[in-house]
Scaffold this motif. Structure first.
Motif, short mmCIF file in Angstrom:
data_model
loop_
_atom_site.label_atom_id
_atom_site.label_comp_id
_atom_site.label_asym_id
_atom_site.label_seq_id
_atom_site.Cartn_x
_atom_site.Cartn_y
_atom_site.Cartn_z
N ARG A 1 -4.04 30.82 -90.29
CA ARG A 1 -3.32 30.07 -91.32
C ARG A 1 -3.21 30.89 -92.59
O ARG A 1 -4.23 31.36 -93.13
CB ARG A 1 -4.02 28.74 -91.60
CG ARG A 1 -4.07 27.82 -90.38
CD ARG A 1 -4.71 26.49 -90.72
NE ARG A 1 -6.10 26.61 -91.12
CZ ARG A 1 -7.12 26.68 -90.28
NH1 ARG A 1 -6.91 26.65 -88.96
NH2 ARG A 1 -8.37 26.77 -90.72
N ILE A 2 -1.99 31.05 -93.07
CA ILE A 2 -1.74 31.78 -94.31
C ILE A 2 -1.00 30.84 -95.25
O ILE A 2 0.19 30.55 -95.04
CB ILE A 2 -0.94 33.07 -94.05
CG1 ILE A 2 -1.72 33.98 -93.10
CG2 ILE A 2 -0.64 33.79 -95.37
CD1 ILE A 2 -0.98 35.23 -92.67
N PHE A 3 -1.71 30.31 -96.22
CA PHE A 3 -1.14 29.36 -97.18
C PHE A 3 -0.76 30.12 -98.45
O PHE A 3 -1.58 30.85 -99.01
CB PHE A 3 -2.16 28.27 -97.54
CG PHE A 3 -2.35 27.22 -96.48
CD1 PHE A 3 -1.99 27.43 -95.17
CD2 PHE A 3 -2.91 25.99 -96.82
CE1 PHE A 3 -2.17 26.46 -94.21
CE2 PHE A 3 -3.10 25.00 -95.86
CZ PHE A 3 -2.74 25.24 -94.55
N VAL A 4 0.47 29.92 -98.89
CA VAL A 4 0.95 30.59 -100.09
C VAL A 4 1.49 29.54 -101.05
O VAL A 4 2.24 28.64 -100.64
CB VAL A 4 2.06 31.61 -99.76
CG1 VAL A 4 2.51 32.34 -101.03
CG2 VAL A 4 1.58 32.61 -98.73
N GLY A 5 1.11 29.63 -102.31
CA GLY A 5 1.62 28.67 -103.29
C GLY A 5 1.14 29.00 -104.68
O GLY A 5 0.34 29.92 -104.88
N ASP A 6 1.64 28.26 -105.62
CA ASP A 6 1.25 28.42 -107.01
C ASP A 6 0.66 27.09 -107.47
O ASP A 6 1.40 26.13 -107.70
CB ASP A 6 2.47 28.78 -107.86
CG ASP A 6 2.12 29.07 -109.31
OD1 ASP A 6 0.95 28.82 -109.69
OD2 ASP A 6 3.00 29.52 -110.06
N ILE B 1 0.47 30.30 -88.63
CA ILE B 1 1.21 29.34 -89.42
C ILE B 1 1.30 29.87 -90.85
O ILE B 1 0.28 30.11 -91.51
CB ILE B 1 0.54 27.95 -89.43
CG1 ILE B 1 0.51 27.38 -88.01
CG2 ILE B 1 1.27 27.00 -90.37
CD1 ILE B 1 -0.28 26.09 -87.90
N LEU B 2 2.53 30.07 -91.33
CA LEU B 2 2.80 30.49 -92.70
C LEU B 2 3.25 29.24 -93.46
O LEU B 2 4.29 28.67 -93.14
CB LEU B 2 3.90 31.56 -92.75
CG LEU B 2 3.72 32.76 -91.82
CD1 LEU B 2 4.93 33.68 -91.93
CD2 LEU B 2 2.44 33.51 -92.13
#
Length: 536
Positions: free
Chosen positions: A236-241, A213-214
């Motif tokens: 799980r790969i969570f990307v954000g700022d 899950i991206l």
């Protein structure tokens, strides 16, 4: 951007190949979607889901992934299982509060809240629906006292009535649970928000058929969304700022803090030059305590585009009107109807009518609105620009709204684009000018009573978003001078020359208890914020 991966991007792809759970802190313009595309390419052959909040971003990602991953919005994930029945009945609306009149008619139990100062059922629906709304954003199974707006508890404690909150919660919670039963019933007819069916999906404990899950824009996730994703067995790969988290008011939390796994960073921005990067770095270091630096692009894209970013909807309207009166071709990122409908509602109130618009339907009169703005300037800040516009244009408001609806052009034809800072997220222009209403934004404030400084990270986040929409030039306008003073306060805190205010410093002080007047019965409860805002 270049197709050559940076060292930071290579580190993310490598960790993904090793099957690690990841939380990737990606600064503005740092190529999040490109990096996730490379991750999907590296994991080719696995079942991959890409999730984001924006439908436009999901559609764009679907093209970029080219079959490597299934891209959709968070709500689309839930729609087919729990949302479609509501859509088929025409029940999906933008706000839960559109159900208040129908629910007020159907719920005689609301009369119990009159004991707490609410005049009628419809007025009592506001704390009830706000409690339900907070429940839909939570990870909890049932509605409880913790979902009642915190401001109610604080107001009661400030009035020396902390015990009374328990009694109030005991009254309100069963009513809120009944409202949730009615709203969540697929066979009923009450309007619901999209968050209702997302909550129902979370409560169904779904098992998603994916290996990876991206999750893009993870800083804007609410606990209900995390309640869907975190129990999954998938990588799980969570990307954000986290510095672009500007939706805390609708329940967003920093999902990075809840995800186990390595934290990696994408600090190289491909959007803007080093001047903008330095502005962003200073802002984050002073007001957020960020230790990493934002790195700029020596050769950002250029197209001579200009945008004016406002803090509020009404501020955006004012900017558009001034530009149109100056003969400029103007485009608006926000839906113009959202802005003109609110302005016309304010005008109706000014003319003595009762508007049906959700933002203005609570006010009895124009004088009532003005009194609210005067007494509670921070709470009512969103209304002041409308007040000024209506009193400036008065009976020209219908003509103004007509002009706004028929005089705007597409962004391709425009000389200037106008947007609110919230709606500008994900966008970029060569030059950005901050609108006049940014002047009132407070990132740091001195508390003279306690000799300490309050920092407002949510406002710093929105300012960071506005700054980083610019590629090559940023004009802070009248906000610039105020910002320099606030930087001075924040710098003093970082250097230890001034103290950061604690919760105890900011806690409202309880007044001295007063004996009840002989002719009056003691008050059992208070209407709290609603009473303060909307009178008796």
């Amino acid at each position: 951007m270049s197709t050559k991966l940076t060292e930071e991007q290579l580190a993310v792809v490598g960790a993904a190949r090793r099957g690690e759970h990841l939380k990737v802190v990606a600064f503005a313009g740092a190529g999040k979607t490109f990096t996730l595309t490379e991750v999907a390419r590296a994991l080719q052959g696995r079942r991959i889901l890409y999730l984001t909040f924006s439908r436009a971003l999901a559609n764009e990602a679907q093209e970029k992934f080219r079959g490597l991953a299934e891209a959709m919005t968070n709500h689309a994930l839930a729609f087919h299982k729990t949302g479609k029945p509501f859509q088929e009945k025409g029940r999906l609306k933008s706000s839960l509060f559109q159900a208040r009149r129908l629910l007020a008619e159907a719920m005689p139990e609301l009369d119990a809240l009159r004991e707490w100062g609410f005049r009628d059922r419809e007025e009592a629906m506001f704390p009830v629906l706000e409690t339900v709304n907070r429940f839909t954003q939570s990870e909890d199974d049932t509605i409880g006292a913790e979902h009642i707006p915190e401001v109610l508890r604080l107001e009661m404690e400030a009035a020396g009535n902390s015990k009374g909150f328990g009694d109030f919660a005991a009254c309100l919670v069963p009513i809120a649970r009944r409202a949730w039963e009615l709203l969540s019933d697929p066979e009923a007819s009450y309007p619901i928000s999209h968050d209702v069916y997302l909550k129902l999906y979370q409560l169904s404990r779904p098992v998603l058929p994916y290996d990876v899950i991206l999750f893009d824009e993870a800083q804007d996730a609410n606990p209900a969304m995390l309640g869907i994703l975190l129990p999954q067995q998938a990588q799980r790969i969570f990307v954000g700022d986290p510095h672009q988290q500007i939706y805390a008011w609708r329940g967003a939390v920093n999902a990075m803090e809840r995800l186990e796994g390595a934290e990696l960073a994408l600090s190289q921005s491909f959007r803007f030059n080093q001047t903008i990067a330095d502005e962003a770095t200073e802002l984050l270091q002073l007001f957020k305590g960020e230790h990493r630096r934002v790195r700029g692009n020596p050769n950002p894209k250029r197209d001579e585009s200009i945008a004016i970013l406002s803090r509020t909807n009404a501020g955006a309207l004012r900017e558009v009107l001034e530009l149109l009166e100056g003969g400029h071709k103007v485009a608006l990122v926000n839906r113009v109807e959202e802005l003109t409908d609110a302005l016309e509602a304010a005008y109706r109130l000014y003319k003595g009518y009762k508007p049906r618009h959700p933002e203005f339907s609570l006010f009895r009169s124009w004088e009532h609105l003005k009194a609210l703005i005067e007494r509670f300037p921070s709470i009512a800040a969103q209304y002041r620009p409308y007040e000024r516009l209506v009193e400036e244009y008065t009976d020209r408001i219908p003509e103004v709204c007509h002009t706004l609806r028929h005089s705007l052009v597409s962004e391709e034809q425009a000389e200037v684009v106008v947007s609110t800072a919230h709606r500008s997220k994900g966008r970029e222009w060569d030059g950005v000018v901050l609108g006049e209403d940014f002047e009132g934004v407070t990132l740091a404030q001195e508390n003279a009573v306690h000799g300490c400084v309050v920092l407002y990270p949510e406002e710093a986040n929105l300012t960071y978003v506005a700054f980083t929409r610019a590629r090559t030039a940023l004009n802070k306008g009248s906000f610039g001078a105020a910002l320099e003073y606030q930087k001075h306060l924040a710098a003093a805190v970082r250097k230890g020359a001034m103290r950061l205010c604690t919760e105890e410093d900011l806690k409202p002080k309880s007044p001295e208890p007063q004996p009840p007047k002989a002719e009056e019965a003691p008050q059992r409860g208070v209407r709290t914020l609603w009473k303060k805002l909307f009178g008796d």
